[in-house]
Scaffold this motif. Structure first.
Motif, PDB file in Angstrom:
ATOM      1  N   GLU A 118      23.154 105.809  19.563  1.00  0.00           N
ATOM      2  CA  GLU A 118      22.835 104.605  19.211  1.00  0.00           C
ATOM      3  C   GLU A 118      22.875 104.273  17.806  1.00  0.00           C
ATOM      4  N   ARG A 119      23.181 102.984  17.215  1.00  0.00           N
ATOM      5  CA  ARG A 119      23.424 102.591  16.079  1.00  0.00           C
ATOM      6  C   ARG A 119      22.541 101.265  16.027  1.00  0.00           C
ATOM      7  N   VAL A 120      22.030 100.992  14.622  1.00  0.00           N
ATOM      8  CA  VAL A 120      21.332  99.957  14.382  1.00  0.00           C
ATOM      9  C   VAL A 120      21.858  98.820  13.522  1.00  0.00           C
ATOM     10  N   ILE A 121      21.825  97.800  13.882  1.00  0.00           N
ATOM     11  CA  ILE A 121      22.132  96.593  12.704  1.00  0.00           C
ATOM     12  C   ILE A 121      20.947  95.676  12.484  1.00  0.00           C
ATOM     13  N   SER A 122      20.491  95.405  11.247  1.00  0.00           N
ATOM     14  CA  SER A 122      19.296  94.505  11.213  1.00  0.00           C
ATOM     15  C   SER A 122      20.130  93.087  11.014  1.00  0.00           C
ATOM     16  N   CYS A 123      19.143  92.229  10.959  1.00  0.00           N
ATOM     17  CA  CYS A 123      19.691  90.581  10.735  1.00  0.00           C
ATOM     18  C   CYS A 123      18.441  89.836  10.221  1.00  0.00           C
ATOM     19  N   VAL A 142      18.642  95.229  16.047  1.00  0.00           N
ATOM     20  CA  VAL A 142      19.589  95.396  17.215  1.00  0.00           C
ATOM     21  C   VAL A 142      19.900  96.847  17.335  1.00  0.00           C
ATOM     22  N   ARG A 143      19.677  97.520  18.511  1.00  0.00           N
ATOM     23  CA  ARG A 143      20.193  98.886  18.988  1.00  0.00           C
ATOM     24  C   ARG A 143      21.538  98.718  19.770  1.00  0.00           C
ATOM     25  N   TYR A 144      22.460  99.238  19.453  1.00  0.00           N
ATOM     26  CA  TYR A 144      23.693  99.293  20.458  1.00  0.00           C
ATOM     27  C   TYR A 144      24.388 100.458  20.487  1.00  0.00           C
ATOM     28  N   VAL A 145      25.302 100.575  21.539  1.00  0.00           N
ATOM     29  CA  VAL A 145      26.148 101.886  21.794  1.00  0.00           C
ATOM     30  C   VAL A 145      27.517 101.353  21.498  1.00  0.00           C
ATOM     31  N   ILE A 146      28.471 102.156  21.393  1.00  0.00           N
ATOM     32  CA  ILE A 146      29.935 101.922  21.356  1.00  0.00           C
ATOM     33  C   ILE A 146      30.479 102.634  22.540  1.00  0.00           C
ATOM     34  N   HIS A 147      31.162 101.735  23.377  1.00  0.00           N
ATOM     35  CA  HIS A 147      31.850 102.579  24.648  1.00  0.00           C
ATOM     36  C   HIS A 147      33.246 102.601  24.124  1.00  0.00           C
ATOM     37  N   GLU A 148      33.913 104.185  24.189  1.00  0.00           N
ATOM     38  CA  GLU A 148      35.106 104.436  24.021  1.00  0.00           C
ATOM     39  C   GLU A 148      35.999 103.820  25.217  1.00  0.00           C
ATOM     40  N   ASP A 149      37.172 103.784  24.935  1.00  0.00           N
ATOM     41  CA  ASP A 149      38.451 103.326  25.955  1.00  0.00           C
ATOM     42  C   ASP A 149      38.338 104.443  27.229  1.00  0.00           C
ATOM     43  N   PRO A 150      37.944 104.022  28.118  1.00  0.00           N
ATOM     44  CA  PRO A 150      37.358 105.322  29.301  1.00  0.00           C
ATOM     45  C   PRO A 150      38.905 105.610  29.943  1.00  0.00           C
ATOM     46  N   GLY A 151      38.859 106.727  30.479  1.00  0.00           N
ATOM     47  CA  GLY A 151      39.879 107.149  31.516  1.00  0.00           C
ATOM     48  C   GLY A 151      39.840 106.235  32.689  1.00  0.00           C
ATOM     49  N   ALA A 157      18.284 101.031   9.800  1.00  0.00           N
ATOM     50  CA  ALA A 157      19.540 100.394   9.946  1.00  0.00           C
ATOM     51  C   ALA A 157      20.511 100.855   9.487  1.00  0.00           C
ATOM     52  N   ASP A 158      21.781 100.898  10.264  1.00  0.00           N
ATOM     53  CA  ASP A 158      22.955 101.378   9.461  1.00  0.00           C
ATOM     54  C   ASP A 158      23.765 100.209   8.634  1.00  0.00           C
ATOM     55  N   GLU A 159      23.243  99.004   8.932  1.00  0.00           N
ATOM     56  CA  GLU A 159      23.820  97.929   8.154  1.00  0.00           C
ATOM     57  C   GLU A 159      23.223  96.720   8.575  1.00  0.00           C
ATOM     58  N   HIS A 160      23.377  95.579   7.649  1.00  0.00           N
ATOM     59  CA  HIS A 160      22.729  94.386   7.983  1.00  0.00           C
ATOM     60  C   HIS A 160      23.773  93.022   7.805  1.00  0.00           C
ATOM     61  N   ASP A 197      32.704  88.528  12.292  1.00  0.00           N
ATOM     62  CA  ASP A 197      33.281  90.048  12.849  1.00  0.00           C
ATOM     63  C   ASP A 197      32.988  89.998  14.335  1.00  0.00           C
ATOM     64  N   LEU A 198      34.029  90.115  14.945  1.00  0.00           N
ATOM     65  CA  LEU A 198      33.893  90.237  16.426  1.00  0.00           C
ATOM     66  C   LEU A 198      34.083  91.601  17.035  1.00  0.00           C
ATOM     67  N   ARG A 199      33.164  92.011  17.527  1.00  0.00           N
ATOM     68  CA  ARG A 199      33.035  93.674  17.852  1.00  0.00           C
ATOM     69  C   ARG A 199      33.023  93.701  19.362  1.00  0.00           C
ATOM     70  N   VAL A 200      33.878  94.298  19.995  1.00  0.00           N
ATOM     71  CA  VAL A 200      34.120  94.499  21.525  1.00  0.00           C
ATOM     72  C   VAL A 200      33.743  96.003  21.770  1.00  0.00           C
ATOM     73  N   ARG A 201      33.485  96.187  23.138  1.00  0.00           N
ATOM     74  CA  ARG A 201      32.837  97.458  23.411  1.00  0.00           C
ATOM     75  C   ARG A 201      31.442  98.136  22.920  1.00  0.00           C
ATOM     76  N   HIS A 202      30.748  96.940  22.368  1.00  0.00           N
ATOM     77  CA  HIS A 202      29.402  97.244  21.553  1.00  0.00           C
ATOM     78  C   HIS A 202      28.330  96.641  22.714  1.00  0.00           C
ATOM     79  N   GLU A 203      27.724  97.440  23.311  1.00  0.00           N
ATOM     80  CA  GLU A 203      26.680  97.346  24.289  1.00  0.00           C
ATOM     81  C   GLU A 203      25.416  97.162  23.448  1.00  0.00           C
ATOM     82  N   VAL A 204      24.454  96.249  23.643  1.00  0.00           N
ATOM     83  CA  VAL A 204      23.159  96.387  22.987  1.00  0.00           C
ATOM     84  C   VAL A 204      22.158  96.629  23.865  1.00  0.00           C
TER      85      VAL A 204
END
Length: 598
Positions: free
Chosen positions: A279-284, A258-267, A3-6, A238-245
């Motif tokens: 993918e990034r990982v957060i544990s809880c 929880v594995r998720y990706v972060i979407h950049e602001d698209p063109g 996990a990258d964070e908890h 901590d409200l994180r947008v563009r974070h898709e699980v």
């Protein structure tokens, strides 16, 4: 993957269940992280132009990160939302309680099985009260001008009286007045609550523009971003947008990953290979699944191998909450003159007609079928122009007549005159748009659909067959309303091919009394997985009947009472037995800070 964070609590999604959970845990001092796949929508940012609307859909692989997500299945299509605030961004503001007798117990379902609600209206009433206060729910102010002359509201009340049906002004999460102690007035600056507003943009009271379902650019709508989420952020969430699980799994030793990706602001529509996003990982310690009925069920089905012992009920009890659309057109008064309905005036929904259920009158059981509501369904003003422009033969005829009249005037050297009358003649009477009104039906359809994953896609096995009697009754009432208004009834064209559109999908991870009957218990906790909760429409074991937002939020609030009264637990070696009423605490946690409107 390490996990990258908890965090103490991770909430997946920010709709009616997720927002309530985020606030309740943050208010209790827990570390909360909310993962929302969509972006924020402050007042003034919702799409309106054709170019903006074409990009207002959710398709990240196509570079589109809009708020509308359409899931297409056999027999039914579902429209849901993507954005901070979830479905509240596009819902019609109605906060109706589930009818007391509609919390059925062991009601047989055609084809086998039973619909059973392991909670009651008495269980939820305190939570209904709390959510209504937080959302600042008020009925449409029909007793005050200019609201008292709203044509569609007047018409619905008249039709209900003629048909001897119950009519009501349901609570709406809309600010009609600047504050609770002031009179309603359109376009007034709203007083912000003590916790502020996460957008930092001024809001004004409802301008009666009918744009609720495409996002309120005025900020008059008390959507979740303006209420629960702003309060949660104020309390430290901590409200994180563009974070898709993308994945969820139990964690060795307790808790979840929880594995998720972060979407950049698209063109502008620039395609992206989202499968390659890192993918990034957060544990809880606690995981709240609130990605919506379809999103939550999809994630659990897709990651089912990680959850040994998960209930076989996963994917069951799916339905569209009885959603059905119809139209009244060319309404007339009893003397044959044009009757204005003006669907574009007011919020989308102002009033509701209720048709009783067989369970409302036990002595007449089996004689009336399943109950439902029929509500006025408004629309943005630009739809009036689209409707009238579709009548091009009439416009063409009037344009030719005007051209001929102008030519005669020119050749006869008639003195010039103004064009006001001619312009009015060209535009015509506009009786089609002014005398038309959509009707939205919803109620207790049969929750016998099944959601599955096939070739990594969510599919639904649900057809209208077993609920056809229900839908026929809803359509019959809509026809009666149209007749009472002297208009013509037009069903949704999709009814001809047995297809429906729902904006209220429910079920898929239903609550039950034990692991063989449901995925979660009456508290919203997943059987066999302590600390894993489902807080959205997926947990409903059947249709709510009225608009489900309030019931979803109330169930989430009740879930938080139980979760906050107990310490996190480790998962036992085998699924634990179902809880009994004796296991449930007799007291509930009280908020230390009352929300506005209380």
């Amino acid at each position: 993957m390490a996990a990258d964070e908890h965090a103490a609590v991770v909430v997946v999604g920010s709709g009616f269940g997720g927002s309530v959970a985020a606030y309740r845990f943050a208010e209790a001092g827990r570390q909360v992280v909310v993962l929302e796949r969509g972006r924020t929508y402050p007042p003034g940012s919702f799409p309106r132009t054709p170019a903006e609307m074409t990009r207002a859909v959710w398709d990240p692989s196509g570079g589109l990160h809009g708020m509308l997500d359409v899931w297409s299945f056999r027999g039914i299509d579902a429209i849901v939302a993507s954005g901070l605030g979830g479905g509240s961004l596009i819902y019609a503001n109605v906060l109706l309680r589930k009818d007391e007798r509609w919390f059925v117990r062991d009601q047989p379902i055609p084809g086998g099985g039973y619909e059973d609600w392991p909670v009651t209206r008495a269980d939820l009433d305190p939570h209904y009260d709390r959510v209504e206060r937080t959302m600042m729910a008020r009925p449409y102010p029909f007793a005050h001008p200019p609201y008292d002359s709203t044509p569609k509201t007047v018409a619905m009340a008249s039709a209900a009286a003629d048909l001897k049906l119950e009519w009501q002004l349901p609570p709406l999460a809309v600010s009609f007045a600047p504050s609770a102690d002031e009179l309603p007035a359109p376009g007034r600056v709203i007083r912000e609550p003590s916790y502020g507003n996460l957008h930092g943009v001024p809001r004004v009271t409802c301008r009666l523009c009918g744009e609720c379902n495409i996002g309120c650019n005025e900020g008059a709508k008390n959507s979740l971003d303006h209420t629960y989420l702003s309060a949660a952020q104020h309390k430290g969430a901590d409200l994180r947008v563009r974070h898709e699980v993308r994945g969820v799994a139990p964690r060795h030793g307790g808790g979840y990953e929880v594995r998720y990706v972060i979407h950049e602001d698209p063109g502008l529509g620039e395609p992206r290979d989202t499968a390659r996003l890192p993918e990034r990982v957060i544990s809880c310690d606690r995981l709240i699944m609130a990605a919506g009925t379809l999103g939550t069920t999809w994630l659990l089905l897709r990651n089912r191998e990680q959850f040994g012992g998960l209930s076989r009920a996963l994917g069951s009890r799916f339905s569209g909450n009885g959603d059905m659309l119809g139209f009244v057109s060319r309404a007339r008064t009893p003397d044959g003159s044009h009757r204005p309905l003006r669907g574009s005036q007011g919020p989308v929904i102002t009033s509701a007609i209720r048709v009783p259920d067989e369970v409302d009158a036990p002595s007449r059981r089996g004689t009336s079928g399943r109950g439902y509501y029929v509500q006025d369904a408004g629309y943005p003003a630009f739809a009036d122009w689209l409707t009238e422009s579709s009548q091009w033969p009439g416009y063409l005829r009037r344009a030719v007549m005007i051209a001929v009249a102008r030519a005669r005037a020119r050749f006869s050297r008639t003195p010039g005159r103004t064009l006001g009358a001619e312009l009015g003649a060209f535009l015509g009477g506009n009786e089609l748009s002014d005398g038309s009104l959509p009707l939205l039906g919803m109620g207790r359809d049969i929750p016998d659909g099944v959601l599955r994953v096939e070739r990594d896609r969510l599919t639904a096995d649900w057809i209208t067959g077993t609920s056809e009697g229900f839908f026929a009754s809803v359509e019959s009432t809509m026809r009666d309303v149209a007749d009472a208004l002297g208009g013509t009834f037009r069903p949704n064209p999709l009814r001809l091919v047995q297809e429906l559109i729902t904006v209220h999908p429910v079920g898929g991870a239903p609550m039950g009394r034990h692991v063989e009957e449901g995925v979660v218990d009456s508290r919203g906790e997943v059987f066999g997985f302590p600390g894993l909760y489902i807080a959205d429409g997926a947990a409903l074991p059947g249709a709510v009947g009225p608009n489900p937002a309030l019931t979803i939020a109330a169930l989430a609030d009740r879930m938080c009472d139980f979760a906050l009264s107990a310490a996190p637990r480790s998962r036992p070696a085998a699924p634990y037995p179902p809880k009994t009423p004796a296991d449930e605490p007799t007291t509930s946690l009280s908020l230390s800070e009352e929300m506005p409107g209380s």
